[in-house]
Design an enzyme around this catalytic site. Structure first.
Site, PDB file in Angstrom:
ATOM      1  N   GLU A 159       1.901  -0.348  -5.033  1.00 35.42           N
ATOM      2  CA  GLU A 159       1.002   0.738  -5.372  1.00 35.42           C
ATOM      3  C   GLU A 159       1.914   1.957  -5.493  1.00 35.42           C
ATOM      4  O   GLU A 159       2.310   2.549  -4.488  1.00 35.42           O
ATOM      5  CB  GLU A 159      -0.056   0.954  -4.286  1.00 35.42           C
ATOM      6  CG  GLU A 159      -1.058   2.026  -4.657  1.00 35.42           C
ATOM      7  CD  GLU A 159      -2.075   2.284  -3.558  1.00 35.42           C
ATOM      8  OE1 GLU A 159      -3.241   2.589  -3.894  1.00 35.42           O
ATOM      9  OE2 GLU A 159      -1.719   2.187  -2.364  1.00 35.42           O
ATOM     10  N   ASP A 177       0.839  -1.194   0.000  1.00 35.55           N
ATOM     11  CA  ASP A 177       0.000   0.000   0.000  1.00 35.55           C
ATOM     12  C   ASP A 177       0.876   1.245   0.000  1.00 35.55           C
ATOM     13  O   ASP A 177       1.855   1.346   0.758  1.00 35.55           O
ATOM     14  CB  ASP A 177      -0.891  -0.028   1.248  1.00 35.55           C
ATOM     15  CG  ASP A 177      -1.718   1.222   1.412  1.00 35.55           C
ATOM     16  OD1 ASP A 177      -2.584   1.463   0.558  1.00 35.55           O
ATOM     17  OD2 ASP A 177      -1.488   1.951   2.392  1.00 35.55           O
TER      18      ASP A 177
END
Length: 712
Positions: free
Chosen positions: A407, A370
């Site tokens: 990401e 993330d």
């Protein structure tokens, strides 16, 4: 106040049993002989206590071990060995030291702290982080970490879990990334709805019960949204539409980094969650399905200076977090209030310990990071050219064969899609998502970008030495519209989140085709169904690694909510009755995954050469790439020893006739897929396509795509 002492009542608890100095490594709690070695890092602490509890709600410990700063400290690591600690034992730490927020230090021995490497945490649905009496949030000199209230009764406890687990020879599957089909899902939401028909809804075991479904669909990996322990009840808002409390449903706010989320366990939380997680991984591996975890290593649930003290803040705030020029404040590149100081050597080692644990002890196959760009920033927030942490993760001998997916952006403005770290790192390709959406919506000037996405995004990755397997292709993900909502809503509808619809992106590139939301209009329904098939076809014929958002295969809807992070209800849950209602879409998805498997040319880990792919206009000429009005495109894809494919795409609102090139080696074109055709003629089983007798052109309806296969 510069420093506090331990709570007075602790002096009433005597040490019992055998206690030795212990070892500084490994960090965490680990069995050693007839006891357990406890070790934690804190450079600036002046005192540490280890507390044992008999009950998760206990306010006082049954046993306390005080660390001697000379006997139980090696460098910056505090450690002790304690005899007769058994699996299921509850524990926590208290760490004393200077309380000088202006210098970055926030030690508070009144706070019971979680072990950063605790392997399980007791579940609580009522974490209490109310400020102390007299707290004034408008006073810049105050914050929650100053509280002098003892919080042991309101804090979850760590659980020592190291019981033997029989992996029965389980090993990593090591499927090449280019051969992977990812299914992104949420452990709880996948089976919590009554329609799921499982015995253990909303749990790791519930997911086990759905493995036959996943295997039948054809996916090769599940990417699980965060399972690192988090507080699902940390929000203080209600759903303005229902009056119900909103929850941290997604889990992107960890409080413990190697502990599986306790609320996803079906049979208790005194360490059972670690066992049940292992059972899930083992069962998925037996079915040939890998496990990828969406990990949050860029921030924690401790938030900014007004947040709770749970773990790292109380262990050594100045080491673990990126602080501002005034070290009372936190730099925030994550949008959550704080940022992990990933460029610090100690923190880098900690992150590697976390990842290694999930691989060694839990047998996971890879990670999706993330806001991974945060991990490449230095202490001043600058993006590093060669981030040491990202290099270490890529080259770590334990993690060497795991899947690493970034990401490649963060809330601080970084957007690194196409140039994130080295070749080992794959990336969520946000450009694929946006360009494919815009092409099928009919936006002007998208022909060249659309072709690049189909061909593996060489414009993004080739320059940095990466291949198409570095591109994780997706049309939808948890963060945004579902595929059904992408073709049903022109705009987001996040009112239920309690933020006046301000949250969530406005750049959805969606369309409702006449009516916002659900409709009985058959013409609109037909267009929506066709567009979903177009997205699915594009996803599975594109070079790179396809990722399917769970539930898109049967048109799961979130009622237009494109940021359902706080919706632990039917907005987010999988309604399995939709599978029967939309079995045509499910069949098409299943068929396209099988089609990709049957044609290796679509998934090679190399970019197409001019000999591999030829691009055509509908007239059979080279496409006019510079015409912004052109929305029609075709290509012939060839691989050595494989059946040639002819792919046709028509995003215009009018039908088009595509001239067919002559297939090589006296073969004949056979229709394999046409998204405009009614089922079952929309997809033919591999090798069973309808032969096109003496046809020199193929008529493709508006907003449609088709695939021809050449064989004798």
């Amino acid at each position: 106040m510069s420093q506090r002492g331990f709570p007075e009542y602790l002096k009433e608890v005597s040490e019992t049993g055998d206690v030795r100095a212990g070892s500084p490594l490994p960090l965490g709690a680990h069995r050693e002989d007839d006891g357990v070695n406890f070790a934690l890092f804190s450079r600036h602490a002046t005192g540490v206590r280890l507390e044992f509890f008999d009950d998760r709600d206990a306010e006082k410990p049954v046993r306390v071990v005080k660390f001697d700063p000379h006997r139980n400290r090696t460098g910056d690591v505090w450690h002790v060995w304690v005899r007769h600690v058994r699996p299921g034992q509850l524990y926590g730490y208290r760490v004393d030291g200077p309380y000088r927020p202006g210098e970055g230090h926030r030690f508070n021995p009144n706070k019971l702290l979680l072990d950063p490497l605790a392997e399980a945490v007791t579940y609580r649905d009522d974490w209490d982080f109310e400020p102390a009496l007299g707290y004034d949030p408008d006073d810049p000199e105050q914050d929650l970490s100053h509280s002098e209230e003892d919080d042991a009764g309101a804090m979850p406890k760590c659980v020592f879990t190291q019981e033997h687990f029989d992996w029965d020879g389980d090993e990593p599957l090591k499927r090449p990334l280019a051969e992977t089909v990812i299914y992104e899902t949420h452990v709880r939401g996948f089976t919590i709805h009554p329609s799921a028909g499982v015995d253990h809804p909303g749990s790791y075991r519930g997911l086990i019960e759905k493995i036959p479904y996943l295997k039948d669909l054809g996916v090769t990996a599940v990417e699980l949204m965060p399972v690192q322990e988090f507080n699902e009840n940390e929000l203080d808002r209600i759903n303005p539409e229902t009056g119900e409390a909103l929850k941290n449903y997604w889990g992107y706010n960890p409080v413990a980094f190697v502990a599986p989320e306790s609320s996803y366990c079906s049979r208790g939380t005194a360490g059972h969650q670690a066992l049940e997680f292992k059972e899930m991984v083992k069962a998925l591996h037996e079915a040939g399905i890998e496990v990828i975890l969406d990990v949050v290593l860029n921030h924690t649930a401790e938030g900014n200076r007004f947040g709770p003290t749970l773990c790292l803040r109380g262990m050594d705030n100045a080491i673990y977090y990126v602080l501002g020029d005034s070290r009372r404040f936190y730099k925030d590149y994550t949008g959550t209030g704080n940022t992990i100081k990933a460029d610090h050597p100690v923190v880098r080692d900690f992150i590697l310990d976390v990842l290694r644990h999930w691989v060694i002890e839990m047998h996971v196959d890879g990670f999706r990071f993330d806001l991974a760009s945060v991990l490449g920033r230095d202490e001043q927030g600058n993006l590093l050219v060669d981030p040491p942490l990202l290099e270490r993760i890529a080259d770590d001998p334990i993690l060497r064969e795991t899947k690493l997916i970034a990401e490649a952006w963060d809330a601080g403005g970084a957007y690194q899609v196409g140039n994130f770290a080295e070749r080992r790192w794959a990336e969520w390709n946000g450009r694929f998502r946006d360009d494919v959406r815009r092409y099928w919506r009919g936006d002007q000037g998208m022909l060249g970008d659309f072709a690049s996405r189909i061909a593996g995004s060489s414009d993004l990755y080739e320059g940095s030495g990466k291949g198409p397997e570095s591109s994780i292709n997706y049309v939808t993900a948890h963060d945004g519209f579902t595929m059904n909502d992408l073709v049903s809503y022109d705009r987001k509808h996040n009112e239920a989140n309690g933020e006046d619809n301000r949250d969530g992106t406005d750049a959805n590139y969606s369309e409702n085709y006449g009516i916002e939301g659900e409709t009985e209009d058959s013409e609109i329904q037909a267009v929506r169904k066709r567009q979903i098939k177009n997205f699915l076809l594009t996803l599975f014929v594109s070079r790179g690694v396809p990722m399917l958002l769970g539930g898109d295969e049967f048109r799961r809807s979130q009622k237009g909510n494109n940021n359902a992070y706080c919706q632990d209800n039917e907005i987010s849950w999988y309604d399995w009755e939709m599978l029967e209602q939309n079995k045509e879409t499910h069949r098409f998805t299943q068929g396209m995954i099988a089609f990709r498997e049957a044609h290796p040319v679509l998934r090679e880990a190399a970019f197409y050469t001019q000999e591999d792919v030829r691009w055509y206009s509908p007239e059979g000429e080279s496409p006019d790439w510079g015409d912004p009005q052109e929305k029609r495109l075709a290509c012939m894809v060839m691989g050595e020893g494989e059946k040639p494919l002819y792919l046709m795409f028509n995003a215009s609102t009018a039908g088009a006739s595509f001239k067919l090139p002559e297939p090589p080696d006296d073969r004949r074109w056979h229709l394999a897929v046409d998204t405009s055709a009614p089922t079952p003629d929309d997809f033919y089983e591999s090798g069973e396509g309808r032969r096109l007798e003496n046809q020199t052109a193929y008529g493709l309806k508006s907003r449609s795509s088709a695939i021809l296969v050449a064989f004798k």
